[in-house]
Design an enzyme around this catalytic site. Structure first.
Site, short mmCIF file in Angstrom:
data_model
loop_
_atom_site.label_atom_id
_atom_site.label_comp_id
_atom_site.label_asym_id
_atom_site.label_seq_id
_atom_site.Cartn_x
_atom_site.Cartn_y
_atom_site.Cartn_z
N TYR A 195 0.84 -1.19 0.00
CA TYR A 195 0.00 0.00 0.00
C TYR A 195 0.88 1.24 0.00
O TYR A 195 2.00 1.20 -0.49
CB TYR A 195 -1.00 -0.04 1.17
CG TYR A 195 -2.17 0.86 0.88
CD1 TYR A 195 -2.98 0.61 -0.23
CD2 TYR A 195 -2.43 1.99 1.63
CE1 TYR A 195 -4.03 1.46 -0.56
CE2 TYR A 195 -3.48 2.84 1.31
CZ TYR A 195 -4.26 2.57 0.21
OH TYR A 195 -5.29 3.41 -0.11
N ARG A 248 -8.87 10.86 -8.06
CA ARG A 248 -7.99 11.50 -7.07
C ARG A 248 -7.22 10.42 -6.32
O ARG A 248 -7.49 10.12 -5.17
CB ARG A 248 -8.81 12.35 -6.09
CG ARG A 248 -7.98 13.28 -5.22
CD ARG A 248 -8.75 13.69 -3.99
NE ARG A 248 -9.08 12.56 -3.13
CZ ARG A 248 -8.23 12.01 -2.26
NH1 ARG A 248 -7.00 12.46 -2.14
NH2 ARG A 248 -8.63 10.99 -1.51
N LYS A 266 -6.22 -2.08 -0.98
CA LYS A 266 -7.10 -1.94 0.20
C LYS A 266 -7.69 -3.29 0.60
O LYS A 266 -7.76 -3.62 1.80
CB LYS A 266 -8.23 -0.96 -0.10
CG LYS A 266 -7.82 0.49 -0.15
CD LYS A 266 -7.78 1.11 1.24
CE LYS A 266 -7.49 2.61 1.14
NZ LYS A 266 -7.48 3.27 2.45
N GLU A 338 -13.49 4.94 -2.74
CA GLU A 338 -12.06 5.18 -2.55
C GLU A 338 -11.52 6.13 -3.62
O GLU A 338 -11.67 5.88 -4.81
CB GLU A 338 -11.30 3.84 -2.60
CG GLU A 338 -9.89 3.93 -2.09
CD GLU A 338 -9.82 4.18 -0.59
OE1 GLU A 338 -8.90 4.90 -0.16
OE2 GLU A 338 -10.69 3.69 0.16
N ASP A 339 -10.89 7.20 -3.18
CA ASP A 339 -10.17 8.13 -4.06
C ASP A 339 -11.04 8.72 -5.17
O ASP A 339 -10.60 8.83 -6.32
CB ASP A 339 -8.92 7.44 -4.64
CG ASP A 339 -7.83 7.30 -3.58
OD1 ASP A 339 -8.01 7.83 -2.48
OD2 ASP A 339 -6.80 6.66 -3.85
N ASP A 361 -13.50 5.91 2.85
CA ASP A 361 -12.31 5.85 3.69
C ASP A 361 -11.57 7.18 3.72
O ASP A 361 -10.98 7.55 4.74
CB ASP A 361 -11.38 4.74 3.19
CG ASP A 361 -10.26 4.44 4.18
OD1 ASP A 361 -10.56 4.37 5.39
OD2 ASP A 361 -9.11 4.28 3.75
N ASP A 362 -11.60 7.93 2.62
CA ASP A 362 -10.90 9.21 2.58
C ASP A 362 -11.55 10.23 3.51
O ASP A 362 -10.87 11.05 4.12
CB ASP A 362 -10.89 9.75 1.14
CG ASP A 362 -10.26 8.77 0.17
OD1 ASP A 362 -9.10 8.40 0.37
OD2 ASP A 362 -10.96 8.35 -0.78
N ASN A 503 -0.40 11.79 1.48
CA ASN A 503 0.31 10.67 0.85
C ASN A 503 0.49 10.93 -0.64
O ASN A 503 -0.29 11.67 -1.23
CB ASN A 503 -0.50 9.37 1.03
CG ASN A 503 -0.46 8.87 2.46
OD1 ASN A 503 0.59 8.81 3.07
ND2 ASN A 503 -1.62 8.50 2.99
#
Length: 647
Positions: A195, A248, A266, A338-339, A361-362, A503
């Site tokens: 990850y 993103r 993930k 996610e993203d 999660d973000d 990150n």
């Protein structure tokens, strides 16, 4: 040999299925089907192909029928729905032999190419005879532990992190249980490989390193066919879906279809850290194009070569996807966004949180892990959350998500209205401090943070004016916590709390070395990506990592074991508190505000128990009755990578 009459079995099974369900269900066996079970006492008979056409013709409408072999008795039909133990592994002890089903019983060359059942050189002499492996493997038999030792030796030979990532992905596609045993036992060393930060580079180069597809790719071309595509996935009992549209990816921007590395990574952690079975995990990429010119001009790019869709076209595709997932997998499948870019992430979460089991999660995972770190840090600096003032650099998904959860926890602890607790939190975006005079031009998710204050354009000026005790970076912009910023925080606070969360490592607001050096060793520091220990004035400082992997695997497990049907904010607060409880005095003495990852499975079990307990308390749990000891129950539900003995 034990053989089944497929035609009569299906007739008898189907006859008991309610015709009222038949229109919405699908026959889950494909034609021709192999239903012969091979055992070591019947070497003369191998795969017996049986056509089910005759049985199917007698069914007026398709139904979902599964074959349950978990108890070792004659198979019984189970109507689709819920989560079943597909391979009979959870209902058996680890010492109980199982049958390696692979449509038919996997044997010989096909068994060695099946990552779910392959053991490589660990197949015993008896198993090699029973499953026609003689001559297909070298004569030596090695144990699981020696295989782990060898793989770690091989991986450590690579100097480039991306090469280590590729070696791990190759292993996952070759021997699933060895991959997870390796990751579980070496989590601190391998987590940065599978990850962040390495997965970011892997996504950037995904087209070049692409070998075998992992997960489902759904594109604009598939509009009207998404349900059909979901049914193409070989595993039917899915518990967790991680989905991205690649707009993103970490702090790297729009990577389009090549963002698939994120859902794959993930879900590897859902299994390794949270114990969710690999067969119950499904990574998905929604390809609506990309606005990244470099990707569009890359001959190795694997996605749609068009500008990114938006508006109604995008919304219709996502709505079809969400409806198809619920129709195919039921109400209790967890969908983790996610993203996604800010403008879609908040809208999707808000739109579907009342109709689906969804989690971003973000926004939510990051918030939960950061809140846990802050709760821990209070034991080092003193006071309650309400006694502190928080300043964020970055007002996107992560920043506003963290801010909201902090405000919720303050409101819960002090019994003051949420609107009042929000005044403890200030945010700086690309245009400066978010204040009320900017209200008309702000995106909707920033408006709750527009407080009464004169405009301030620069972060340093905002620090001098607001005088925060906690500085949190979620901007995705590297090196924005300058020496002057850190020194100013240190002049205002005896122990400034500085969290550089962006990150990958290249996008971190500052490094651990910079934070400790510029604060003269007084900062309480944590980051989103890992940093090596820092020596300053003869003392070694080990920084914590505010990694979402502390939260989402255990959080997801808690939803699964309780049969939760919705995610509630109180579950996120429960997860934060559970993580903070795992930080010991020994950790505090070393300046850590997060526990080491070496105990992550136990940590995940405690988080799962707290989340499940909250689901039961809120009336959102469907798996009844509630287990007496939720921690023990969570641990008992966790996937084990230990090899199973084959009949």
């Amino acid at each position: 040999m034990t053989s089944l009459n497929a035609s009569s079995f299906l007739k008898n099974s189907i006859s008991g299925v309610s015709r009222t369900q038949s229109q919405s269900l699908r026959l889950s066996v494909r034609r021709p089907m192999v239903v012969a079970m091979l055992n070591s006492n019947s070497r003369s008979e191998r795969n017996v192909g049986v056509s089910v056409d005759s049985a199917v013709k007698e069914v007026t409408a398709p139904v979902a029928v599964e074959v349950d072999y978990s108890d070792g008795k004659e198979p019984t039909a189970v109507v689709g729905g819920g989560v079943e133990d597909v391979y009979g592994e959870d209902s058996a002890t680890e010492d109980h032999a199982i049958t390696p089903w692979f449509v038919s019983v996997a044997s010989g060359y096909s068994l060695l190419r099946d990552p779910h059942h392959n053991k490589g050189l660990a197949f015993t002499e008896k198993e090699r005879d029973a499953h026609y492996l003689r001559g297909l493997l070298p004569p030596v038999v090695v144990n699981h532990d020696l295989q782990v030792k060898k793989m770690m030796h091989n991986i450590r030979q690579y100097q480039v992190p991306l090469q280590k990532y590729q070696a791990m992905m190759d292993l996952q596609e070759r021997n699933e249980r060895l991959f997870y045993k390796l990751l579980i036992e070496n989590v601190e060393e391998l987590l940065p490989i599978v990850y962040t930060p390495t997965v970011g580079e892997a996504c950037q180069k995904y087209g070049s390193i692409f070998k075998n597809p992992q997960g489902l790719f759904i594109s604009l071309k598939d509009k009207g066919k998404i349900l059909e595509i979901l049914k193409n996935w070989p595993q039917k009992k899915i518990q967790v879906i991680v989905v991205t549209d690649g707009e993103r990816i970490l702090g790297l921007g729009d990577l389009g279809c090549q963002g698939m590395g994120i859902p794959v990574g993930k879900l590897s952690l859902y299994t390794a850290l949270g114990g969710v079975r690999p067969s119950a995990c499904l990574p998905i990429t929604i390809d609506v194009g990309t606005n990244n010119e470099k990707m569009l001009n890359d001959e190795f790019y694997i996605g749609l070569r068009q500008r990114r869709a938006s508006g109604q076209e995008y919304a219709e595709l996502m709505n079809e996807f969400m409806s198809a997932v619920k129709q195919n997998y039921g109400e209790k499948v967890l969908i983790q966004f996610e993203d996604f870019a800010n403008h879609n992430a908040f809208d999707l979460l808000e739109k579907y949180r009342t109709t689906h089991l969804v989690f971003n999660d973000d926004i939510q995972g990051t918030a939960s892990v950061v809140l846990a770190g802050l709760i821990s840090a209070l034991k080092l600096v003193g006071g309650s959350l309400a006694d502190h003032k928080f300043l964020f650099l970055g007002a996107g998904e992560a920043g506003t998500g963290i801010a909201e959860l902090i405000a919720l926890e303050i409101s819960k602890q002090t019994n003051i209205p949420l609107e009042e607790s929000r005044k403890k939190v200030w945010l700086v975006d690309s245009k400066g401090l978010i204040v009320r005079s900017r209200l008309d031009s702000l995106q909707h998710f920033k408006k709750p943070w527009a407080h009464d204050h004169e405009p301030v354009n620069k972060l340093l000026d905002a620090i001098k004016t607001i005088r925060p005790t906690v500085l949190i970076g979620s901007s995705g912009a590297g090196q924005t916590f300058t020496k002057e910023v850190v020194e100013t925080m240190s002049s205002l606070n005896k122990k400034p709390i500085i969290l550089a969360l962006s990150n990958p490592t290249s996008q971190s607001e500052c490094t651990a070395e910079q934070a400790y050096t510029w604060s003269e060793g007084r900062a309480i520091f944590a980051s989103g990506s890992p940093f090596d220990p820092v020596e300053y004035n003869g003392k070694v400082y080990v920084s914590g990592q505010a990694n979402n992997a502390y939260i989402f695997p255990g959080f997801g497990l808690g939803l699964i074991i309780s049969g939760a049907i919705r995610v509630h904010d109180d579950m996120l607060l429960a997860a934060s508190e559970a993580l903070a409880e795992q930080v010991t005095q020994e950790h505090f003495d070393n300046g850590l505000i997060y526990p080491p990852f070496t105990n992550i499975r136990k940590i995940s079990a405690h988080i799962a128990a707290k989340v499940a307990a909250k689901a039961y308390e809120l009336g959102l749990a469907s798996r009844l009755p509630q287990p007496e000891n939720l921690v023990a129950y969570a641990e008992s539900c966790m996937y084990s990578p230990k090899y199973r003995s084959y009949r």
